[in-house]
Design a protein around this motif. Structure first.
Motif, PDB file in Angstrom:
ATOM      1  N   LYS A 114     -21.962  -3.197 -62.118  1.00 42.93           N
ATOM      2  CA  LYS A 114     -22.298  -1.921 -62.756  1.00 42.93           C
ATOM      3  C   LYS A 114     -23.536  -1.295 -62.110  1.00 42.93           C
ATOM      4  CE  LYS A 114     -20.397  -2.581 -67.385  1.00 42.93           C
ATOM      5  NZ  LYS A 114     -20.619  -2.295 -68.811  1.00 42.93           N
ATOM      6  N   ILE A 115     -24.233  -2.071 -61.310  1.00 46.57           N
ATOM      7  CA  ILE A 115     -25.479  -1.589 -60.694  1.00 46.57           C
ATOM      8  C   ILE A 115     -25.220  -1.086 -59.277  1.00 46.57           C
ATOM      9  CG2 ILE A 115     -27.763  -2.362 -59.881  1.00 46.57           C
ATOM     10  CD1 ILE A 115     -27.744  -4.211 -62.396  1.00 46.57           C
ATOM     11  N   ALA A 116     -24.378  -1.770 -58.534  1.00 45.76           N
ATOM     12  CA  ALA A 116     -24.066  -1.337 -57.162  1.00 45.76           C
ATOM     13  C   ALA A 116     -22.699  -1.881 -56.780  1.00 45.76           C
ATOM     14  CB  ALA A 116     -25.130  -1.832 -56.189  1.00 45.76           C
ATOM     15  N   GLN A 117     -22.098  -1.237 -55.801  1.00 46.85           N
ATOM     16  CA  GLN A 117     -20.739  -1.599 -55.380  1.00 46.85           C
ATOM     17  C   GLN A 117     -20.719  -1.863 -53.882  1.00 46.85           C
ATOM     18  OE1 GLN A 117     -17.305  -0.575 -57.156  1.00 46.85           O
ATOM     19  NE2 GLN A 117     -18.495  -1.345 -58.873  1.00 46.85           N
ATOM     20  N   LEU A 118     -19.767  -2.715 -53.495  1.00 42.63           N
ATOM     21  CA  LEU A 118     -19.530  -2.919 -52.070  1.00 42.63           C
ATOM     22  C   LEU A 118     -18.677  -1.762 -51.574  1.00 42.63           C
ATOM     23  CD1 LEU A 118     -19.855  -4.941 -49.672  1.00 42.63           C
ATOM     24  CD2 LEU A 118     -17.616  -5.831 -50.318  1.00 42.63           C
ATOM     25  N   HIS A 119     -19.155  -1.058 -50.569  1.00 46.53           N
ATOM     26  CA  HIS A 119     -18.373   0.014 -49.949  1.00 46.53           C
ATOM     27  C   HIS A 119     -17.968  -0.416 -48.547  1.00 46.53           C
ATOM     28  CE1 HIS A 119     -19.453   3.997 -52.215  1.00 46.53           C
ATOM     29  NE2 HIS A 119     -19.175   3.024 -53.056  1.00 46.53           N
ATOM     30  N   GLY A 120     -16.788   0.027 -48.129  1.00 45.47           N
ATOM     31  CA  GLY A 120     -16.343  -0.314 -46.783  1.00 45.47           C
ATOM     32  C   GLY A 120     -16.404  -1.814 -46.594  1.00 45.47           C
ATOM     33  N   ALA A 121     -16.901  -2.248 -45.426  1.00 44.35           N
ATOM     34  CA  ALA A 121     -16.926  -3.683 -45.147  1.00 44.35           C
ATOM     35  C   ALA A 121     -18.248  -4.325 -45.516  1.00 44.35           C
ATOM     36  CB  ALA A 121     -16.652  -3.902 -43.660  1.00 44.35           C
ATOM     37  N   ASP A 122     -19.355  -3.583 -45.353  1.00 41.54           N
ATOM     38  CA  ASP A 122     -20.649  -4.263 -45.457  1.00 41.54           C
ATOM     39  C   ASP A 122     -21.760  -3.364 -45.981  1.00 41.54           C
ATOM     40  OD1 ASP A 122     -20.954  -2.567 -43.316  1.00 41.54           O
ATOM     41  OD2 ASP A 122     -21.142  -4.136 -41.807  1.00 41.54           O
ATOM     42  N   VAL A 123     -21.411  -2.443 -46.848  1.00 40.04           N
ATOM     43  CA  VAL A 123     -22.411  -1.506 -47.387  1.00 40.04           C
ATOM     44  C   VAL A 123     -22.560  -1.740 -48.883  1.00 40.04           C
ATOM     45  CG1 VAL A 123     -23.042   0.917 -47.680  1.00 40.04           C
ATOM     46  CG2 VAL A 123     -21.680   0.219 -45.711  1.00 40.04           C
ATOM     47  N   LEU A 124     -23.815  -1.782 -49.333  1.00 40.87           N
ATOM     48  CA  LEU A 124     -24.088  -1.815 -50.771  1.00 40.87           C
ATOM     49  C   LEU A 124     -24.427  -0.376 -51.172  1.00 40.87           C
ATOM     50  CD1 LEU A 124     -24.469  -3.733 -53.224  1.00 40.87           C
ATOM     51  CD2 LEU A 124     -26.924  -3.555 -52.776  1.00 40.87           C
ATOM     52  N   ALA A 125     -23.672   0.183 -52.097  1.00 39.06           N
ATOM     53  CA  ALA A 125     -23.862   1.599 -52.441  1.00 39.06           C
ATOM     54  C   ALA A 125     -24.066   1.747 -53.941  1.00 39.06           C
ATOM     55  CB  ALA A 125     -22.649   2.408 -52.001  1.00 39.06           C
TER      56      ALA A 125
END
Ligand code: SF4
Length: 372
Positions: A114-125
């Motif tokens: 709920k605080i951050a999500q994995l985007h793409g392969a290696d990004v914390l968004a």
């Protein structure tokens, strides 16, 4: 890019990504996963899929995706799944595994996802502030935006504190080998326009782990914020035009359009002085009504300044006023991206040289493949 398993892809790899991102894909039996995002900011109504060696975000929950000629069959035992186009096999794809950090929660009981999500392969968004002064009033809100949806549905929290962000970023690096962080925000006021909360957030992350960070906000009134952001540990900055023609901006994003294009370009020049060429970027959503000429002219101007123009196909998000608007035809992206890729290469501001951010991630556009 290499495709696995199938003898030869029937569609040129870069064009396949571009077609998928415009048309979306029908999923017959994707594994239940938090890597599919509905609502919120960023690539909403999308799912991450890996084709060959690239992980890309593809629309799956949109009206267009439901009638797409692309479909993915149920995954085989080896985890790969067959992608078809009008029933003809095109490639084998994989779904990225669910991030390990999603299983954790903070000391105060908030699940990390709920605080951050994995985007793409290696990004914390993450969207550090899930509210925006422009969102609650349809007279000012951006018509493509779904920033309030995930909050209303309890899938995120309104404000992620610097301590929470630091804790999650550290674990995402340790458990999931995340390489960079994208911090975006709703606009909290018309003075710093989010720069202050982004500085606090970046400080919280950098105190916990050394990782490159991109911050994204509207241009703050005072350009002195750029130096403060860099001092807080922000490595690259995104200020997103979304549309490049004044009449389109006024129609699609009436509140944000009160910050004029001239203000954006002044801010771009000042930000490049602080962050460097290729470390400032902007998002342009092709398909909102700008002509191809207008987008190309804007990209010429941006790349000459040293600003990376991340041009992505507009994806109509369910629950927004534009949910039934058509995405751009793939042919439009096929005409635009090669020219824009050449401008980027000529200006020596390629995605590979960017320290952090959407341009570096590239999962929402096929653009990086055209930077030659
Ligand atoms: S390009 Fe940006 S918005 Fe898209 S998946 Fe990557 S980090 Fe997220």
């Amino acid at each position: 890019m290499a495709f696995s398993t199938l003898t030869a892809p029937t569609i040129e790899p870069r064009h396949l990504i571009l077609d998928l991102q415009s048309l979306g894909v029908r999923l017959s039996d994707a594994p239940a996963s938090l890597s599919a995002r509905k609502g919120g900011a960023g690539p909403t109504d999308h799912k991450a899929i890996t084709i060959g060696d690239r992980t890309v975000m593809v629309p799956v929950f949109t009206g267009t995706a439901r009638v797409s000629p692309f479909a993915v069959e149920a995954p085989a035992l080896d985890g790969t799944a067959l992608l078809t186009h009008n029933g003809t096999p095109v490639a084998r794809i994989k779904y990225p595994r669910q991030a390990r950090f999603y299983a954790l929660q903070t000391f105060d009981g908030i699940p990390y996802w709920k605080i951050a999500q994995l985007h793409g392969a290696d990004v914390l968004a993450t969207t550090v502030l899930q509210n925006c002064i422009r969102y609650t009033d349809r007279a000012t809100s951006c018509q493509f935006c779904a920033i309030g949806q995930s909050l209303a549905e309890g899938r995120t929290i309104a404000h992620k504190t610097p301590e929470q962000l630091g804790e999650v970023a550290r674990m995402a690096v340790l458990l999931d080998k995340v390489k960079h962080v994208v911090l975006t925000t709703g606009t909290p006021n018309v003075i710093d326009r989010g720069a202050a909360v982004l500085c606090e957030s970046a400080r919280g992350i950098k105190a916990a782990i050394d990782i490159p960070i991109q911050a994204q906000c509207e241009p703050p009134r005072d350009h002195g914020w750029f130096a403060r952001m860099a001092a807080a540990g922000i490595d690259t900055l995104g200020m997103h035009l979304e549309a490049v023609t004044p009449s389109v901006r006024a129609r699609i994003m009436p509140g944000k359009a009160t910050v004029s294009l001239d203000r954006y370009f002044d801010a771009f020049a000042a930000a490049v002085d602080v962050f460097g060429r290729g470390q400032v970027s902007t998002y342009i959503l092709a398909g909102l009504g700008d002509t191809e000429e207008a987008i190309l002219d804007a990209c010429e101007r941006l790349t000459a300044l040293g600003v990376y123009p991340f041009v992505v196909p507009f994806v109509p998000v369910s629950g927004t006023p534009l949910e039934n608007a058509p995405p751009p035809p793939p042919e439009m992206m096929k005409r635009l991206l090669p020219s824009i890729g050449r401008m980027i290469a000529r200006s020596e501001i390629t995605s590979a040289t960017m320290k952090a951010g959407c341009g570096k991630c590239g999962a929402c556009s096929a653009l990086a493949g055209f930077e030659v």
